[in-house]
Motif scaffolding. Structure first.
Motif, short mmCIF file in Angstrom:
data_model
loop_
_atom_site.label_atom_id
_atom_site.label_comp_id
_atom_site.label_asym_id
_atom_site.label_seq_id
_atom_site.Cartn_x
_atom_site.Cartn_y
_atom_site.Cartn_z
N GLU A 64 0.83 -1.21 0.00
CA GLU A 64 0.00 0.00 0.00
C GLU A 64 0.87 1.26 0.00
OE1 GLU A 64 -2.84 2.43 3.12
OE2 GLU A 64 -2.55 0.28 3.44
N TYR A 65 1.92 1.27 0.81
CA TYR A 65 2.81 2.42 0.87
C TYR A 65 3.56 2.62 -0.44
CZ TYR A 65 2.18 3.15 5.93
OH TYR A 65 1.68 3.44 7.17
N ASP A 88 9.44 15.72 2.37
CA ASP A 88 8.36 16.34 1.59
C ASP A 88 7.36 15.29 1.13
OD1 ASP A 88 9.67 18.83 1.76
OD2 ASP A 88 10.75 18.50 -0.13
N ILE A 89 7.89 14.17 0.66
CA ILE A 89 7.03 13.08 0.18
C ILE A 89 6.21 12.51 1.33
CG2 ILE A 89 7.03 10.75 -0.81
CD1 ILE A 89 9.56 11.60 -2.37
N ALA A 90 6.86 12.28 2.47
CA ALA A 90 6.17 11.72 3.64
C ALA A 90 5.00 12.60 4.07
CB ALA A 90 7.16 11.54 4.79
N ILE A 91 5.22 13.89 4.08
CA ILE A 91 4.16 14.83 4.46
C ILE A 91 3.02 14.77 3.45
CG2 ILE A 91 3.59 17.29 4.69
CD1 ILE A 91 6.50 17.59 5.87
N ALA A 92 3.37 14.75 2.17
CA ALA A 92 2.36 14.79 1.12
C ALA A 92 1.49 13.53 1.10
CB ALA A 92 3.03 14.98 -0.25
N ILE A 93 2.09 12.36 1.33
CA ILE A 93 1.31 11.13 1.25
C ILE A 93 0.90 10.60 2.62
CG2 ILE A 93 2.22 10.51 -1.00
CD1 ILE A 93 4.04 8.47 0.31
N LYS A 94 1.20 11.39 3.66
CA LYS A 94 0.76 11.10 5.03
C LYS A 94 1.24 9.73 5.52
CE LYS A 94 -3.31 14.05 4.68
NZ LYS A 94 -3.07 14.69 3.43
N ILE A 95 2.54 9.49 5.32
CA ILE A 95 3.21 8.30 5.83
C ILE A 95 4.38 8.80 6.66
CG2 ILE A 95 4.58 6.27 5.20
CD1 ILE A 95 2.94 6.04 2.65
N PRO A 96 4.62 8.21 7.84
CA PRO A 96 5.74 8.69 8.66
C PRO A 96 7.07 8.66 7.89
CG PRO A 96 4.38 7.15 9.89
CD PRO A 96 3.88 7.13 8.48
N VAL A 97 7.87 9.68 8.14
CA VAL A 97 9.17 9.80 7.47
C VAL A 97 10.02 8.56 7.70
CG1 VAL A 97 11.32 11.12 7.37
CG2 VAL A 97 9.16 12.31 7.60
N SER A 98 9.98 8.03 8.91
CA SER A 98 10.77 6.83 9.23
C SER A 98 10.37 5.66 8.34
CB SER A 98 10.63 6.45 10.70
OG SER A 98 9.27 6.17 11.01
N ASN A 99 9.09 5.56 8.00
CA ASN A 99 8.63 4.48 7.13
C ASN A 99 9.11 4.67 5.70
OD1 ASN A 99 7.33 3.76 9.48
ND2 ASN A 99 5.30 3.70 8.60
N ILE A 100 9.12 5.91 5.24
CA ILE A 100 9.62 6.20 3.89
C ILE A 100 11.11 5.89 3.81
CG2 ILE A 100 9.96 7.99 2.14
CD1 ILE A 100 7.04 7.34 2.47
N HIS A 101 11.86 6.32 4.82
CA HIS A 101 13.28 6.01 4.87
C HIS A 101 13.50 4.49 4.84
CE1 HIS A 101 15.41 9.80 5.40
NE2 HIS A 101 14.41 10.22 6.14
N PHE A 102 12.71 3.79 5.62
CA PHE A 102 12.82 2.33 5.70
C PHE A 102 12.55 1.68 4.34
CE2 PHE A 102 11.19 -1.92 6.41
CZ PHE A 102 12.11 -2.45 7.29
N PHE A 112 17.44 6.83 -3.25
CA PHE A 112 16.40 7.84 -3.44
C PHE A 112 16.80 8.80 -4.57
CE2 PHE A 112 14.51 12.03 -2.24
CZ PHE A 112 13.21 11.71 -2.60
N THR A 113 18.07 9.13 -4.65
CA THR A 113 18.56 10.01 -5.71
C THR A 113 18.31 9.39 -7.08
OG1 THR A 113 20.26 10.88 -4.23
CG2 THR A 113 20.61 11.21 -6.59
N ASP A 114 18.60 8.11 -7.23
CA ASP A 114 18.37 7.44 -8.51
C ASP A 114 16.88 7.28 -8.80
OD1 ASP A 114 21.05 7.28 -9.09
OD2 ASP A 114 21.28 5.25 -8.32
N TYR A 115 16.09 7.05 -7.75
CA TYR A 115 14.63 6.96 -7.92
C TYR A 115 14.10 8.29 -8.47
CZ TYR A 115 9.68 6.30 -6.89
OH TYR A 115 8.31 6.21 -7.00
#
Length: 172
Positions: A64-65, A88-102, A112-115
């Motif tokens: 889902e994430y 910025d992405i975490a805030i926009a999609i309402k997912i904790p930053v730690s989860n996005i980093h993970f 992330f740079t290549d993405y």
């Protein structure tokens, strides 16, 4: 009454596991960048206890994430900002930053740079297909999609698509 509620709340009883597994597989197929994501395991082993706990928490919502990440990546123009961050992405999609980093650390085959480069080049190819070069120059395209310079754009475009922008346009 209790059995009826159990059937409603447990779809595998009603539809069976085969249908549910097919639904999950179909959802995975809808990923735009399916080769970028490692949803079955991790890119490398998880060593820390903190990350192991987060993996258990993330496992049920990982797909889902990733879908939310891709939806944001390909259905907004957020990646056109050269200063876009994971926060910025975490805030926009309402997912904790730690989860996005993970997710990017353990479930993405790219940094992330290549993405960001991949998403931006995808954006550029869409603009090219829409005739962007009829009214603009390639240099303008590079800054429009979020690259800071034409050189980094042209190198990334060639690496990701296998052709230059001019060759890409000729193939259209």
């Amino acid at each position: 009454m209790g059995i009826f509620i159990k059937i409603i709340l447990t779809p595998e009883i009603l539809y069976g596991y085969n249908l549910l597994n097919k639904t999950i597989d179909t959802a995975k197929e809808r990923l735009v960048l399916s080769t970028v994501w490692n949803l079955e395991g991790t890119v490398f082993p998880i060593a820390s206890e903190k990350d192991k706990k987060l993996e258990k928490k993330m496992k049920p919502v990982l797909l889902e994430y990733v879908h939310k990440l891709e939806e944001y990546s390909f259905h907004t123009h957020a990646f056109r900002s050269p200063n876009l961050t994971l926060e910025d992405i975490a805030i926009a999609i309402k997912i904790p930053v730690s989860n996005i980093h993970f997710i990017f650390k353990f479930h993405c085959n790219e940094s992330f740079t290549d993405y960001k480069k991949i998403v931006r080049i995808h954006d550029a190819t869409k603009l090219l297909e829409e005739g962007y070069l009829n009214d603009h120059k390639v240099e303008t395209l590079s800054t429009t999609v979020g690259f800071s310079s034409y050189n980094t754009f042209s190198i990334a475009f060639k690496n990701i698509t296998g052709v230059t922008t001019q060759e890409y346009v000729k193939r259209l």
